[in-house]
Design an enzyme around this catalytic site. Structure first.
Site, short mmCIF file in Angstrom:
data_model
loop_
_atom_site.label_atom_id
_atom_site.label_comp_id
_atom_site.label_asym_id
_atom_site.label_seq_id
_atom_site.Cartn_x
_atom_site.Cartn_y
_atom_site.Cartn_z
N ARG A 33 1.92 -11.68 17.31
CA ARG A 33 1.96 -12.91 16.51
C ARG A 33 3.01 -13.83 17.08
NH1 ARG A 33 2.21 -11.83 10.23
NH2 ARG A 33 1.25 -13.86 10.36
N LEU A 85 -4.13 -1.50 14.27
CA LEU A 85 -2.99 -0.98 13.52
C LEU A 85 -2.29 -2.07 12.71
CD1 LEU A 85 -1.35 1.04 16.47
CD2 LEU A 85 -3.27 1.72 15.03
N ALA A 86 -2.67 -3.34 12.91
CA ALA A 86 -1.91 -4.44 12.29
C ALA A 86 -2.27 -4.60 10.82
CB ALA A 86 -2.21 -5.73 13.03
N SER A 130 -5.34 4.45 5.26
CA SER A 130 -4.18 5.04 4.59
C SER A 130 -4.58 5.96 3.45
CB SER A 130 -3.35 3.88 4.04
OG SER A 130 -2.42 4.34 3.10
N GLU A 132 -3.29 5.78 0.80
CA GLU A 132 -3.21 4.95 -0.41
C GLU A 132 -4.60 4.57 -0.94
OE1 GLU A 132 -0.71 3.79 -2.38
OE2 GLU A 132 0.81 4.93 -1.30
N TYR A 154 -2.31 -3.01 -1.92
CA TYR A 154 -2.42 -2.49 -0.55
C TYR A 154 -3.55 -1.47 -0.46
CZ TYR A 154 -1.23 0.30 3.56
OH TYR A 154 -1.29 0.99 4.74
N THR A 195 12.18 6.53 4.07
CA THR A 195 12.84 7.53 4.95
C THR A 195 13.88 6.84 5.84
OG1 THR A 195 11.06 7.24 6.56
CG2 THR A 195 10.90 9.15 5.08
O1 F7E Z 1 7.69 4.73 -0.14
C1 F7E Z 1 9.57 5.62 -3.14
C2 F7E Z 1 8.37 4.72 -3.26
O2 F7E Z 1 7.71 2.56 1.07
C3 F7E Z 1 7.57 6.12 -0.29
C4 F7E Z 1 3.27 2.95 4.28
O3 F7E Z 1 3.27 3.32 5.64
O4 F7E Z 1 2.75 5.20 3.61
C5 F7E Z 1 3.67 4.14 3.42
O5 F7E Z 1 3.69 3.70 2.05
C6 F7E Z 1 7.95 6.51 -1.71
C7 F7E Z 1 7.26 5.65 -2.79
O6 F7E Z 1 6.06 4.37 1.73
C8 F7E Z 1 12.47 3.51 -2.61
O7 F7E Z 1 8.22 4.27 -4.61
C9 F7E Z 1 11.94 5.20 -3.86
O8 F7E Z 1 6.87 6.49 -3.84
O9 F7E Z 1 8.41 4.66 2.30
P1 F7E Z 1 7.54 4.03 1.30
P2 F7E Z 1 4.66 4.31 0.95
O10 F7E Z 1 4.68 3.36 -0.18
O11 F7E Z 1 4.26 5.71 0.63
C10 F7E Z 1 1.39 4.89 3.29
C11 F7E Z 1 0.54 6.08 3.63
C12 F7E Z 1 0.92 3.62 3.91
O12 F7E Z 1 -0.23 3.48 4.29
C13 F7E Z 1 1.87 2.48 3.88
O13 F7E Z 1 1.48 1.47 4.81
O14 F7E Z 1 9.35 6.28 -1.89
N1 F7E Z 1 10.85 4.92 -3.09
N2 F7E Z 1 12.93 4.35 -3.59
C14 F7E Z 1 11.15 3.89 -2.29
N3 F7E Z 1 10.42 3.26 -1.33
C15 F7E Z 1 11.01 2.23 -0.67
N4 F7E Z 1 10.31 1.60 0.31
N5 F7E Z 1 12.29 1.82 -0.96
C16 F7E Z 1 13.08 2.43 -1.91
O15 F7E Z 1 14.21 2.05 -2.14
#
Ligand code: F7E
Length: 330
Positions: A33, A85-86, A130, A132, A154, A195
């Protein structure tokens, strides 16, 4: 030389996939982009190599919301494989910007499929979808046939795109694959995913640069693997004789608290002293029990994740600490 085209080449997965394809002798093209920042740090080591950049690695300005340019670039490059992947990939943010999320992640995928369908020799197509899409699934662990039931914008956008890939495979005969990817991380993960946020904070606290770590729901559980393992699955899925959908997952659930414990313990810290709950980081809806059964990828493609959860979090934490150590030396 096989020519591959990657959307999202500057992201975590794009950079690992580029390394893998170059090592396999491919010519790799990526869509980037146009932004005011030229920060493409995940690829910096590759463009610094004069034998690769503009020889076997090429970047093109093109975007999912500009199908005319995308069509022109794809027609010129004529790739044999396209890895898509975008997209807007932050789940929490998708509640704030649902239209942008659907525009890029759902409609962007459909536009790309339309372009590929018209090419004289349609390339093989990999779509990074995903876990999701399953939201609050009826089955644990999930398989490729688990019904789609997303619980956030999402997940809805990914569900639309996933189903479209199936339609283009069945109705138009495209070699189109859905890789249903569970969470996959690495030191190259974006800083606002949990993470990376935790590993960075642990290192910053150890170095005395940070004193608190605000988080949302620390009891949330996910199936976390290493991104390097997942891009190998993408590549294997396009080398198979027939197109299909595959789950890529470790099959193991861990909580955000497990990430905290592993990251802070790696630096001899007690996470309880630093973590505080920030209600703004709680999501309006959380998916449940997203854990994948990757048997089909294992038996059909010979794919197995090779990095354990503990090794992953330790690698990420060590990498963050190393960055801080290097910065303080310079
Ligand atoms: O959250 C909790 C949050 O943002 C993981 C993307 O790659 O994987 C990813 O989505 C968990 C959730 O990843 C914070 O509520 C707590 O339960 O690292 P995340 P995600 O939402 O699972 C899927 C498979 C995808 O496809 C997506 O593109 O952690 N959580 N506290 C938090 N999450 C964030 N980001 N920040 C916090 O402070």
């Amino acid at each position: 030389m096989t020519i591959a085209f990657i959307t999202g080449i500057t992201g975590q997965d794009g950079s690992y996939l580029t390394e893998l394809l170059l090592a396999q002798g491919y010519e790799v093209h990526g869509a980037v982009r146009r932004t005011s920042s030229l920060d493409r740090s995940r690829l910096a080591h590759l463009y610094a190599d004069p034998t690769l950049y503009n020889h076997r690695l090429f970047l093109h300005y093109a975007d999912l919301d500009d199908p005319t340019t995308l069509r022109r670039v794809l027609t010129k490059v004529a790739p044999r494989e396209v890895y898509h992947l975008a997209g807007q990939s932050h789940v929490g943010l998708s509640f704030e910007i649902p239209e942008t999320t659907c525009e890029f992640t759902a409609m962007g995928t459909l536009r790309l499929l339309e372009i590929l369908r018209d090419l004289p020799e349609p390339p093989r197509f990999f779509h990074a979808t995903s876990s999701e899409i399953f939201g609050r699934p009826l089955e644990v662990p999930q398989t490729e046939t688990t019904p789609i039931a997303p619980v956030n914008p999402y997940g809805c956008a990914k569900a639309f795109a996933t189903q479209m890939v199936r339609v283009y495979r069945e109705a138009h005969g495209l070699f189109a694959v859905n890789g249903i990817l569970y969470n996959h991380e690495s030191p190259r993960r974006g800083e606002n995913f949990v993470t990376r946020k935790i590993c960075r904070a642990a290192a910053a606290i150890k170095a005395g640069h940070q004193s608190k770590l605000p988080l949302g729901d620390t009891s949330a559980r996910r199936d976390w693997g290493h991104a390097r393992d997942y891009v190998r699955g993408m590549w294997l899925s396009l080398r198979h004789d027939t197109p299909d959908d595959y789950i890529f997952a470790t099959g193991q659930l861990h909580s955000v608290q497990d990430v905290l414990e592993n990251a802070f313990a790696a630096l001899d810290l007690d996470w309880h002293k630093y973590v505080e709950t920030d209600p703004h980081l709680l999501r309006p809806a959380e998916p449940m029990q997203l854990v994948g059964n990757a048997d089909k990828a294992r038996t059909t493609l010979g794919w197995l994740p090779q990095t354990s959860f503990t090794d992953l979090i330790h690698e990420m934490t060590r990498a963050e600490f190393q960055v801080l150590a290097d910065t303080s030396i310079n």
